[in-house]
Design a protein around this motif. Sequence first.
Motif, PDB file in Angstrom:
ATOM      1  N   THR A   1       0.836  -1.208   0.000  1.00  0.00           N
ATOM      2  CA  THR A   1       0.000   0.000   0.000  1.00  0.00           C
ATOM      3  C   THR A   1       0.868   1.255   0.000  1.00  0.00           C
ATOM      4  O   THR A   1       0.592   2.233  -0.716  1.00  0.00           O
ATOM      5  CB  THR A   1      -0.929   0.003   1.223  1.00  0.00           C
ATOM      6  OG1 THR A   1      -1.754  -1.175   1.203  1.00  0.00           O
ATOM      7  CG2 THR A   1      -1.810   1.238   1.229  1.00  0.00           C
ATOM      8  N   GLN A   2       1.931   1.197   0.805  1.00  0.00           N
ATOM      9  CA  GLN A   2       2.843   2.335   0.862  1.00  0.00           C
ATOM     10  C   GLN A   2       3.511   2.564  -0.495  1.00  0.00           C
ATOM     11  O   GLN A   2       3.643   3.711  -0.960  1.00  0.00           O
ATOM     12  CB  GLN A   2       3.894   2.094   1.938  1.00  0.00           C
ATOM     13  CG  GLN A   2       4.841   3.273   2.154  1.00  0.00           C
ATOM     14  CD  GLN A   2       5.899   2.972   3.206  1.00  0.00           C
ATOM     15  OE1 GLN A   2       6.081   1.812   3.613  1.00  0.00           O
ATOM     16  NE2 GLN A   2       6.605   3.999   3.631  1.00  0.00           N
ATOM     17  N   LEU A   3       3.933   1.481  -1.148  1.00  0.00           N
ATOM     18  CA  LEU A   3       4.560   1.587  -2.469  1.00  0.00           C
ATOM     19  C   LEU A   3       3.563   2.151  -3.495  1.00  0.00           C
ATOM     20  O   LEU A   3       3.913   3.031  -4.291  1.00  0.00           O
ATOM     21  CB  LEU A   3       5.057   0.214  -2.916  1.00  0.00           C
ATOM     22  CG  LEU A   3       5.621   0.123  -4.341  1.00  0.00           C
ATOM     23  CD1 LEU A   3       6.833   1.019  -4.506  1.00  0.00           C
ATOM     24  CD2 LEU A   3       5.976  -1.333  -4.677  1.00  0.00           C
ATOM     25  N   HIS A   4       2.348   1.628  -3.437  1.00  0.00           N
ATOM     26  CA  HIS A   4       1.324   2.084  -4.380  1.00  0.00           C
ATOM     27  C   HIS A   4       1.059   3.587  -4.209  1.00  0.00           C
ATOM     28  O   HIS A   4       0.939   4.321  -5.205  1.00  0.00           O
ATOM     29  CB  HIS A   4       0.036   1.280  -4.169  1.00  0.00           C
ATOM     30  CG  HIS A   4      -1.046   1.619  -5.134  1.00  0.00           C
ATOM     31  ND1 HIS A   4      -1.043   1.204  -6.441  1.00  0.00           N
ATOM     32  CD2 HIS A   4      -2.183   2.352  -4.974  1.00  0.00           C
ATOM     33  CE1 HIS A   4      -2.116   1.656  -7.057  1.00  0.00           C
ATOM     34  NE2 HIS A   4      -2.834   2.360  -6.176  1.00  0.00           N
ATOM     35  N   GLU A   5       0.956   4.051  -2.983  1.00  0.00           N
ATOM     36  CA  GLU A   5       0.698   5.470  -2.720  1.00  0.00           C
ATOM     37  C   GLU A   5       1.877   6.338  -3.182  1.00  0.00           C
ATOM     38  O   GLU A   5       1.679   7.429  -3.732  1.00  0.00           O
ATOM     39  CB  GLU A   5       0.436   5.685  -1.231  1.00  0.00           C
ATOM     40  CG  GLU A   5      -0.912   5.155  -0.749  1.00  0.00           C
ATOM     41  CD  GLU A   5      -2.073   5.853  -1.435  1.00  0.00           C
ATOM     42  OE1 GLU A   5      -1.987   7.085  -1.647  1.00  0.00           O
ATOM     43  OE2 GLU A   5      -3.057   5.173  -1.764  1.00  0.00           O
ATOM     44  N   THR A   6       3.087   5.840  -2.962  1.00  0.00           N
ATOM     45  CA  THR A   6       4.275   6.600  -3.378  1.00  0.00           C
ATOM     46  C   THR A   6       4.305   6.766  -4.894  1.00  0.00           C
ATOM     47  O   THR A   6       4.552   7.871  -5.416  1.00  0.00           O
ATOM     48  CB  THR A   6       5.553   5.889  -2.901  1.00  0.00           C
ATOM     49  OG1 THR A   6       5.546   5.794  -1.480  1.00  0.00           O
ATOM     50  CG2 THR A   6       6.791   6.667  -3.338  1.00  0.00           C
ATOM     51  N   LEU A   7       4.040   5.674  -5.609  1.00  0.00           N
ATOM     52  CA  LEU A   7       4.031   5.738  -7.072  1.00  0.00           C
ATOM     53  C   LEU A   7       2.865   6.584  -7.585  1.00  0.00           C
ATOM     54  O   LEU A   7       2.999   7.306  -8.584  1.00  0.00           O
ATOM     55  CB  LEU A   7       3.955   4.324  -7.654  1.00  0.00           C
ATOM     56  CG  LEU A   7       5.168   3.431  -7.365  1.00  0.00           C
ATOM     57  CD1 LEU A   7       4.937   2.029  -7.903  1.00  0.00           C
ATOM     58  CD2 LEU A   7       6.432   4.027  -7.972  1.00  0.00           C
ATOM     59  N   LYS A   8       1.741   6.510  -6.887  1.00  0.00           N
ATOM     60  CA  LYS A   8       0.585   7.321  -7.289  1.00  0.00           C
ATOM     61  C   LYS A   8       0.894   8.811  -7.132  1.00  0.00           C
ATOM     62  O   LYS A   8       0.540   9.632  -7.987  1.00  0.00           O
ATOM     63  CB  LYS A   8      -0.634   6.935  -6.447  1.00  0.00           C
ATOM     64  CG  LYS A   8      -1.892   7.685  -6.830  1.00  0.00           C
ATOM     65  CD  LYS A   8      -3.072   7.222  -5.975  1.00  0.00           C
ATOM     66  CE  LYS A   8      -4.336   7.992  -6.342  1.00  0.00           C
ATOM     67  NZ  LYS A   8      -5.498   7.561  -5.519  1.00  0.00           N
ATOM     68  N   ASN A   9       1.556   9.155  -6.062  1.00  0.00           N
ATOM     69  CA  ASN A   9       1.942  10.559  -5.838  1.00  0.00           C
ATOM     70  C   ASN A   9       2.947  11.040  -6.883  1.00  0.00           C
ATOM     71  O   ASN A   9       3.028  12.245  -7.169  1.00  0.00           O
ATOM     72  CB  ASN A   9       2.533  10.726  -4.433  1.00  0.00           C
ATOM     73  CG  ASN A   9       1.487  10.519  -3.348  1.00  0.00           C
ATOM     74  OD1 ASN A   9       0.285  10.725  -3.581  1.00  0.00           O
ATOM     75  ND2 ASN A   9       1.927  10.108  -2.163  1.00  0.00           N
ATOM     76  N   ALA A  10       3.704  10.089  -7.440  1.00  0.00           N
ATOM     77  CA  ALA A  10       4.665  10.438  -8.484  1.00  0.00           C
ATOM     78  C   ALA A  10       4.010  10.547  -9.860  1.00  0.00           C
ATOM     79  O   ALA A  10       4.671  10.903 -10.831  1.00  0.00           O
ATOM     80  CB  ALA A  10       5.795   9.416  -8.534  1.00  0.00           C
ATOM     81  N   GLY A  11       2.697  10.251  -9.938  1.00  0.00           N
ATOM     82  CA  GLY A  11       1.971  10.390 -11.199  1.00  0.00           C
ATOM     83  C   GLY A  11       1.560   9.083 -11.844  1.00  0.00           C
ATOM     84  O   GLY A  11       1.016   9.083 -12.953  1.00  0.00           O
ATOM     85  N   LEU A  12       1.821   7.947 -11.195  1.00  0.00           N
ATOM     86  CA  LEU A  12       1.481   6.653 -11.774  1.00  0.00           C
ATOM     87  C   LEU A  12      -0.013   6.371 -11.595  1.00  0.00           C
ATOM     88  O   LEU A  12      -0.552   6.512 -10.506  1.00  0.00           O
ATOM     89  CB  LEU A  12       2.304   5.551 -11.103  1.00  0.00           C
ATOM     90  CG  LEU A  12       2.159   4.152 -11.714  1.00  0.00           C
ATOM     91  CD1 LEU A  12       2.835   4.101 -13.078  1.00  0.00           C
ATOM     92  CD2 LEU A  12       2.774   3.095 -10.783  1.00  0.00           C
ATOM     93  N   GLU A  13      -0.662   5.975 -12.704  1.00  0.00           N
ATOM     94  CA  GLU A  13      -2.089   5.644 -12.665  1.00  0.00           C
ATOM     95  C   GLU A  13      -2.301   4.264 -13.273  1.00  0.00           C
ATOM     96  O   GLU A  13      -1.663   3.904 -14.255  1.00  0.00           O
ATOM     97  CB  GLU A  13      -2.919   6.669 -13.436  1.00  0.00           C
ATOM     98  CG  GLU A  13      -2.831   8.084 -12.890  1.00  0.00           C
ATOM     99  CD  GLU A  13      -3.655   9.054 -13.718  1.00  0.00           C
ATOM    100  OE1 GLU A  13      -4.731   8.646 -14.214  1.00  0.00           O
ATOM    101  OE2 GLU A  13      -3.219  10.196 -13.892  1.00  0.00           O
TER     102      GLU A  13
END
Length: 211
Positions: free
Chosen positions: A144-156
């Motif tokens: 979950t932490q990894l997913h949120e970090t990548l999402k904040n970087a613009g990953l969808e």
Amino acid sequence: MKDAMSKKDEQKMKEMQQEIDEAEAEETAADEAPETAEAADAAAPEADAAAEAAAPDEDAAALKAQVESLKAALEEKDNRVKRLQADFENFRRRTSKEREELANVVTQDLLKSMLPILDNFDRAMAAEQKDNESFQKGVEMIYTQLHETLKNAGLELIDTAGQKFDPNFHQAVMRVENPDLEDDTIAQELQKGYIVKGRVIRPSMVQVVSN
């Protein structure tokens, strides 16, 4: 009285002499006029010939001046093109360097934001794995932490559930029959696809219905 008469006579003689001189001058001028005209007539062909001879020289001089002017204008344009090319090359190098520096900064920021995730993985791997349930929860938290970090970087994540096949976002690796679904409907997602800032970085690998 005699002296007065003498003065008058002298004055009159002077006037007469002056008239004579003027008449002789006019006569001389009249006599020389034909000669001058003849000389002018004789000199006219020579003058015309000289003018005709001078005309090509004048044309050549004008043409040479025009050529020199065009050469100067061409040289100026050539120098301007060279300056523009040099400015463009400098701009290209500067832009390329700035782009590279920006990419490095973005990469550094992304990797820095993922370091806490790496730390949590290290802790999870170092812990004694006696409780599988706790270990699984720990891994889920890290995910979950990894997913949120990548999402904040613009990953969808590319959505495929119930979607029609779109070659811009999906990669069909298999076609299957399914009477419950319409043709070109995505039957199953085999691998997730992602978008960053509106750009597809990996299409979703899917099964597509083809009845």
